[in-house]
Design an enzyme around this catalytic site. Structure first.
Site, PDB file in Angstrom:
ATOM      1  N   GLN A  58     -53.950 -38.714   6.007  1.00 54.66           N
ATOM      2  CA  GLN A  58     -52.749 -37.891   6.576  1.00 54.66           C
ATOM      3  C   GLN A  58     -52.432 -37.077   5.467  1.00 54.66           C
ATOM      4  OE1 GLN A  58     -49.979 -39.411   9.636  1.00 54.66           O
ATOM      5  NE2 GLN A  58     -48.419 -39.501   7.999  1.00 54.66           N
TER       6      GLN A  58
ATOM      7  N   SER B  59     -31.374  -8.366 -13.908  1.00 54.30           N
ATOM      8  CA  SER B  59     -30.468  -9.215 -14.664  1.00 54.30           C
ATOM      9  C   SER B  59     -29.200  -9.311 -14.567  1.00 54.30           C
ATOM     10  CB  SER B  59     -30.940  -9.339 -16.209  1.00 54.30           C
ATOM     11  OG  SER B  59     -30.101  -9.907 -16.988  1.00 54.30           O
TER      12      SER B  59
ATOM     13  N   LYS C 147     -52.651 -32.857   4.654  1.00 52.75           N
ATOM     14  CA  LYS C 147     -52.142 -31.521   5.460  1.00 52.75           C
ATOM     15  C   LYS C 147     -51.062 -30.879   4.702  1.00 52.75           C
ATOM     16  CE  LYS C 147     -53.061 -33.649   9.697  1.00 52.75           C
ATOM     17  NZ  LYS C 147     -53.432 -35.265   8.745  1.00 52.75           N
TER      18      LYS C 147
ATOM     19  N   GLU D 106     -44.963 -12.780 -12.157  1.00 51.90           N
ATOM     20  CA  GLU D 106     -44.536 -13.979 -12.561  1.00 51.90           C
ATOM     21  C   GLU D 106     -44.588 -15.053 -11.788  1.00 51.90           C
ATOM     22  OE1 GLU D 106     -41.175 -13.664 -15.395  1.00 51.90           O
ATOM     23  OE2 GLU D 106     -41.110 -11.607 -14.705  1.00 51.90           O
TER      24      GLU D 106
ATOM     25  N   HIS E 223     -60.095  -9.872 -26.898  1.00 52.12           N
ATOM     26  CA  HIS E 223     -59.158 -10.801 -27.673  1.00 52.12           C
ATOM     27  C   HIS E 223     -57.910 -10.043 -27.523  1.00 52.12           C
ATOM     28  CE1 HIS E 223     -63.022 -12.707 -29.528  1.00 52.12           C
ATOM     29  NE2 HIS E 223     -63.390 -11.470 -29.607  1.00 52.12           N
TER      30      HIS E 223
ATOM     31  N   ASN F 234     -37.539  -6.904 -14.087  1.00 56.56           N
ATOM     32  CA  ASN F 234     -38.307  -7.625 -14.253  1.00 56.56           C
ATOM     33  C   ASN F 234     -39.494  -7.757 -13.226  1.00 56.56           C
ATOM     34  OD1 ASN F 234     -36.950  -8.512 -16.593  1.00 56.56           O
ATOM     35  ND2 ASN F 234     -35.471  -9.694 -15.228  1.00 56.56           N
TER      36      ASN F 234
ATOM     37  N   LYS G  41     -32.348  -4.536 -17.442  1.00 56.17           N
ATOM     38  CA  LYS G  41     -33.641  -5.188 -17.273  1.00 56.17           C
ATOM     39  C   LYS G  41     -34.157  -4.740 -16.096  1.00 56.17           C
ATOM     40  CE  LYS G  41     -35.565  -8.030 -19.298  1.00 56.17           C
ATOM     41  NZ  LYS G  41     -35.243  -9.666 -19.544  1.00 56.17           N
TER      42      LYS G  41
ATOM     43  N   ASN H  41     -58.132 -40.277  15.371  1.00 52.52           N
ATOM     44  CA  ASN H  41     -59.081 -40.084  14.178  1.00 52.52           C
ATOM     45  C   ASN H  41     -59.941 -38.863  14.420  1.00 52.52           C
ATOM     46  OD1 ASN H  41     -57.868 -42.141  13.480  1.00 52.52           O
ATOM     47  ND2 ASN H  41     -59.787 -43.566  13.436  1.00 52.52           N
TER      48      ASN H  41
ATOM     49  N   TYR I  87     -61.796 -43.670   8.588  1.00 52.50           N
ATOM     50  CA  TYR I  87     -60.495 -43.245   8.370  1.00 52.50           C
ATOM     51  C   TYR I  87     -59.528 -44.221   7.689  1.00 52.50           C
ATOM     52  CZ  TYR I  87     -56.009 -41.438   9.688  1.00 52.50           C
ATOM     53  OH  TYR I  87     -54.598 -40.763   9.528  1.00 52.50           O
TER      54      TYR I  87
HETATM   55  N1  ARG Z   1     -51.058 -38.150  11.674  1.00 48.21           N
HETATM   56  C1  ARG Z   1     -52.533 -38.765  11.795  1.00 48.21           C
HETATM   57  C2  ARG Z   1     -53.300 -38.143  10.467  1.00 48.21           C
HETATM   58  O1  ARG Z   1     -52.686 -37.066  10.164  1.00 48.21           O
HETATM   59  C3  ARG Z   1     -53.470 -38.830  12.726  1.00 48.21           C
HETATM   60  C4  ARG Z   1     -54.352 -39.743  12.754  1.00 48.21           C
HETATM   61  C5  ARG Z   1     -53.808 -41.115  12.797  1.00 48.21           C
HETATM   62  N2  ARG Z   1     -54.785 -42.205  13.171  1.00 48.21           N
HETATM   63  C6  ARG Z   1     -54.564 -43.216  12.984  1.00 48.21           C
HETATM   64  N3  ARG Z   1     -55.627 -44.348  13.095  1.00 48.21           N
HETATM   65  N4  ARG Z   1     -53.366 -43.982  12.631  1.00 48.21           N
HETATM   66  O2  ARG Z   1     -54.093 -38.607   9.759  1.00 48.21           O
END
Ligand code: ARG
Length: 474
Positions: free
Chosen positions: A323, A278, A326, A291, A157, A286, A284, A111, A318
């Site tokens: 998780q 195109s 990420k 975009e 505007h 583009n 064209k 953690n 935690y």
């Molecule tokens: N892969 C976990 C995360 O990204 C790491 C921490 C996991 N901790 C646990 N007590 N399972 O959060």
């Protein structure tokens, strides 16, 4: 029965599908450098505090450095069974050096480990993003310098409003990026807090030295509450928020780029190398990049929403929900970096069609405010002057001409205050030059803005370089 590092308490192996569902290795493997740097600092601290022996520490550090090399050379097979980057590396270390490897995780939990890795990772990426923001700012400033006297219609505007300098328009985006840069400095500061030593949530029974670890890893400060240290994802929400605002800016610029290179505007020509064609319509060309950047802004904003929604209902400390921080973060990082990179190219490759901008100013009434201001300077109250100028516009429209085409007699019939000098007063150059109030579009003011922008870039470069230097940890 289990081969898991936490397998002792279990009498069955993990269900294969569950295993795959809860693993994060597919994405958190990109934090391998941070994980190894963090473990080296942790092991060094454990030895310094008398918690592990020098021999063990030496074996751990050498083993981790070898693993870093293996990963970078592609000689490391990540395993889903080992869940995440932390256990993949720890297992490999233990396989390589034996018992000493098993001591690395003393006084540490995944953690606080994952929190440490992610802080380090965000810090490093922010330093890289800052360098890319500066490059984008330089592209805008170069373009402003290159076309410093070009006049275009300014809009409100999306209707032609008053003549402005094209450079002024470019520098408005520069100014947004100055704030973006400052926002990322704030993100850096909040990522620059060291969480390791929080353990799973409550600290540890071992006599650790958190200040030492912080120093080893160039952290500016440490968390003072272990529960907060493992639960805090503010720096990620702040990253996504700064990223969303930056993308909103790039998206507005994209929208203008798209409009300007349309046949209807024809204000700019994008480089052939930056556009696509195109498969059906041979004519064209583009503006796909613009975009896409406009589209990707929505995607980054989505990651911010997802993160806020994930965190808002979580009890301390935690929870595995975290998780989920990420993938959105990593995708936002990639998206922001790529968008900044390509947009600097788009700006540098863009050609401004001075004559078309000029025509859009001349064949219109964006000098009507200047007509009113002229009368005010001759003594008429602004409300009355506005009325006269409005009448002049109406008269010209009826006649099918522009203000510049009216004769002195026609002007005089609208107000006796008009004189020969009115012709010069409503020339686009005069309209622009006259707006010399601080921050205005006048030539002098825009020159000051360009000079100020150059100074800002120098200061940002110094900051970004120092930030980048702090990320070399091994
Ligand atoms: N892969 C976990 C995360 O990204 C790491 C921490 C996991 N901790 C646990 N007590 N399972 O959060």
């Amino acid at each position: 029965m289990s081969e898991k590092l936490w397998g002792g308490r279990f009498s069955k192996t993990t269900d294969e599908m569950i295993n795959e569902f809860q693993a994060s290795i597919d994405f958190d493997k990109r934090m391998y450098y941070e994980d190894i740097a963090g473990s080296i600092a942790h092991a060094t601290m454990l030895q310094k505090c008398g918690i592990i022996s020098s021999e063990d520490k030496e074996a751990i550090v050498a083993g981790l450095k070898k693993i870093l090399k293996d990963i970078e050379e592609g000689n490391f097979e990540f395993s889903v069974d080992l869940e995440d980057i932390h256990m993949n590396i720890e297992k490999r270390l233990t396989d390589a050096i034996g018992e000493a490897g098993g001591r690395l995780h003393t006084a540490r939990s995944r953690n606080d480990q994952v929190a440490l890795d992610t802080h380090l990772y965000v810090r490093r990426e922010v330093a890289e993003i800052e360098a890319l923001i500066i490059d984008m700012q330089e592209a805008l400033l170069e373009t402003a310098d290159k076309y410093k006297d070009v006049i275009m219609p300014g809009y409100t505007h999306l209707q032609r409003a008053q003549p402005i300098l094209f450079a002024h328009h470019m520098l408005a985006y520069f100014a947004m990026l100055v704030r973006d840069f400052a926002r990322f400095q704030g993100v850096y500061e909040r990522a620059d807090i060291m969480p390791l030593g929080a353990g799973a949530l409550a600290g540890t029974t071992f006599p650790i030295d958190r200040e030492f670890v912080a120093k080893e890893l160039n952290f500016g400060s440490i968390y003072h509450n272990s529960l907060d240290a493992v639960s805090d994802r503010d720096y990620i929400m702040e990253f996504l928020s700064a990223a969303s605002i930056l993308m909103a800016h790039l998206s507005r610029l994209s929208e203008e780029t798209i409009l300007w290179c349309s046949r209807e505007f024809s204000f700019i020509e994008l480089d052939d190398a930056h556009c696509t064609g195109s498969s059906m319509m041979p004519q064209k060309k583009n503006p796909d990049v613009s975009e896409l950047v406009r589209g990707k802004a929505g995607r980054v904003i989505g990651h911010l929403t997802a993160m806020l929604t994930t965190v808002k209902g979580l009890p301390l400390a935690y929870n595995k929900d975290l998780q989920e921080d990420k993938e959105g973060l990593f995708d936002a990082i990639d998206t922001v970096k790529f968008s900044l990179l390509v947009y600097a190219r788009i700006i540098r490759g863009m050609k401004v069609k001075e004559d078309m901008m000029r025509r859009a100013v001349e064949e219109d009434f964006s000098n009507a405010t200047d007509l009113a201001d002229y009368l005010v300077k001759k003594g008429m109250p602004f409300r009355g002057a506005h009325e006269v100028a409005g009448k002049a516009v109406h008269y010209a429209i009826e006649k099918g001409v522009y203000l510049k085409d009216l004769s002195i007699e026609e002007f005089k019939s609208l107000s006796p205050l008009f004189d020969d000098d009115i012709k010069d007063a409503i020339r686009p150059e005069t309209c622009v030059a006259g707006r010399n109030s601080l921050g205005g579009t006048g030539y002098e003011q825009v020159k000051l803005q360009r000079e100020l922008s150059q100074k800002i870039i120098e200061a940002e470069k110094q900051y970004a370089k120092e930030a980048a230097d702090r990320q070399i940890l091994i």
